[in-house]
Design an enzyme around this catalytic site. Structure first.
Site, PDB file in Angstrom:
ATOM      1  N   PHE A 104       0.835  -1.196   0.000  1.00  0.00           N
ATOM      2  CA  PHE A 104       0.000   0.000   0.000  1.00  0.00           C
ATOM      3  C   PHE A 104       0.874   1.253   0.000  1.00  0.00           C
ATOM      4  O   PHE A 104       1.921   1.297   0.668  1.00  0.00           O
ATOM      5  CB  PHE A 104      -0.865   0.075   1.266  1.00  0.00           C
ATOM      6  CG  PHE A 104      -1.834  -1.050   1.451  1.00  0.00           C
ATOM      7  CD1 PHE A 104      -3.096  -0.997   0.887  1.00  0.00           C
ATOM      8  CD2 PHE A 104      -1.499  -2.153   2.224  1.00  0.00           C
ATOM      9  CE1 PHE A 104      -4.009  -2.032   1.086  1.00  0.00           C
ATOM     10  CE2 PHE A 104      -2.399  -3.185   2.434  1.00  0.00           C
ATOM     11  CZ  PHE A 104      -3.662  -3.125   1.853  1.00  0.00           C
ATOM     12  N   ASP A 105       0.402   2.281  -0.692  1.00  0.00           N
ATOM     13  CA  ASP A 105       0.882   3.632  -0.449  1.00  0.00           C
ATOM     14  C   ASP A 105       0.295   4.091   0.889  1.00  0.00           C
ATOM     15  O   ASP A 105      -0.651   3.483   1.401  1.00  0.00           O
ATOM     16  CB  ASP A 105       0.444   4.534  -1.604  1.00  0.00           C
ATOM     17  CG  ASP A 105       0.898   5.974  -1.434  1.00  0.00           C
ATOM     18  OD1 ASP A 105       1.956   6.203  -0.802  1.00  0.00           O
ATOM     19  OD2 ASP A 105       0.201   6.879  -1.923  1.00  0.00           O
TER      20      ASP A 105
END
Length: 320
Positions: free
Chosen positions: A174-175
Site C-alpha cells: 500500500f501507499d
C-alpha cells in the site's frame, strides 16, 4: 438456511474484467456500441456464445484472488470462511457462461456471482458485504470511493514477464497518504511545500493520522491475520507500506499503526527513490497507490491498482 455471517471474513468483489483479460471481447462491444447500441448488444451476445468455451488469460486481479482463496485451508470447522470472493459482472447470466467455465477451469473456490445485465454492480456491494472492490471501470470505482462504500481500485493492465510472488504467502503493498491515511498531510505538502510538510508531521508525530479509503481494509486484513494459526510475524499474509515519505515524517506513520493496533511487516520510507524498484524486490500480489506517477512504472512489474480520490479533492486542483 441461516444467513452467512461475514463480519470476520475478508470479502473481495471483483469484476470479470479485473479477474480475466477480456480486452478482446470488450473491444468488440465498445466499437459496436459507439455505432449502434442495439446492434452492439446483439453482436456481443453472439460473440460470447460463440466463444463461451474458449479459455481466458488471467487479469490483473487473478494472482491476488488465487492467493487469498488458499487461506481458507486454515479455516476451523464451524467457522465462516477466512476469505470470500464475489465475481461481479455487467454481463447477462447467459453471456456470463464463459466466465463461469473459466472459473471452473482455474479451480477457483468461488460460489457467489452477480450478473446485472448491463447495470452497474456498485449498488450490490453492500448486499454482498464487500470490503474491497477491484474493477477496470473508472466510473464504478469513483462512485464507490465517493460513497464511502468500501475500498476500491481501478486495476492497471497485467504486468508482462514479471517475477511471480511467493506461492505460500499473500503479499499486499500500500501507499500511505491518500490510501491508508487521509489526504490532509498531502494537502499540506502540496500547498506549503516539503519543509512545511516535514515540520507538520514531526510536530504531530503523536497525533494518529485519520483513516483514508483503505484504513478499514487494513484493519480487516489485521483481523484476518488474527484468525490464522500463526504469530503475526510469521503470518502468510504479509503487508508492506511503500511511501514517498522519509524522516522526519516517518514516526507519525508507525505510531498511527500502533494506535490502530495493526501489524505491518515492512515499511519503506523512500524519500524520492522510485517505488517500482522496491516493489520488484517485494513481489506483491497487488500494489495500491493514488498517483499514476508511481503506478505507471510499478505496473510494468507487479499487479497494480489506482485508488481514486474523492471527487473534488484539493489534491486534484491545479497548482497555484
Amino acid at each position: 438456511m441461516t444467513a452467512l455471517e461475514l463480519s470476520n471474513t475478508l470479502v473481495v468483489g471483483i469484476s470479470t474484467t479485473a479477474l480475466f483479460d477480456l480486452s478482446e471481447a470488450d473491444g468488440v462491444f465498445r466499437a459496436r456500441f459507439a455505432e449502434d447500441r442495439e446492434t452492439a448488444v446483439a453482436e456481443y451476445r453472439a460473440y460470447t456464445l460463440q466463444h463461451e468455451k474458449d479459455p481466458l488469460t488471467d487479469g490483473t486481479g487473478m494472482p491476488l484472488v488465487k492467493a487469498l482463496l488458499t487461506l481458507n485451508k486454515f479455516k476451523k470447522e464451524g467457522e465462516p470462511p477466512l476469505v470470500e470472493v464475489v465475481v461481479m459482472s455487467r454481463n447477462s447470466p447467459e453471456t456470463g457462461i464463459r466466465i463461469l467455465h473459466n472459473i471452473r477451469r482455474e479451480h477457483l473456490q468461488v460460489s457467489r456471482h452477480a450478473f446485472t445485465g448491463g447495470e452497474s454492480v456498485v449498488e450490490y456491494l453492500e448486499a454482498f458485504d464487500v470490503d474491497l472492490f477491484l474493477t477496470t471501470n473508472v466510473k464504478d470505482a469513483q462512485r464507490v470511493i465517493d460513497g464511502g462504500k468500501c475500498a476500491a481500485a481501478v486495476l492497471k493492465a497485467p504486468p508482462r514477464g514479471a517475477q511471480e510472488p511467493p506461492h505460500d504467502q499473500v503479499r499486499i503493498a500500500f501507499d500511505g497518504d491518500a490510501v491508508l491515511f487521509d489526504e490532509s498531510s498531502e494537502i499540506v505538502h502540496k500547498a506549503e511545500g516539503l519543509p512545511a510538510f516535514h515540520a507538520n508531521e514531526d510536530q504531530k508525530q503523536d497525533v494518529p493520522l485519520p483513516d483514508g479509503p483503505y484504513g478499514v481494509l487494513l484493519r480487516k486484513l489485521s483481523k484476518l491475520q488474527g484468525r490464522l494459526p500463526f504469530r503475526v510475524e510469521f503470518s502468510p499474509v504479509r503487508i508492506a507500506i511503500v511511501t514517498a515519505r522519509n524522516a522526519p515524517a516517518e514516526l507519525r506513520v508507525i505510531k498511527t499503526l500502533r494506535h490502530w493496533g495493526v501489524y505491518v511487516n515492512e515499511i519503506f520510507f523512500l524519500g524520492g527513490v522510485e517505488k517500482a524498484k522496491v516493489l520488484q524486490a517485494f513481489r506483491p500480489h497487488i500494489f495500491f497507490d493514488d498517483q499514476d506517477l508511481h503506478l505507471e512504472p510499478a505496473a510494468k512489474y507487479v499487479p497494480s491498482g489506482k485508488v481514486p480520490r474523492k471527487t473534488g479533492s484539493p489534491l486534484d486542483d491545479p497548482p497555484k
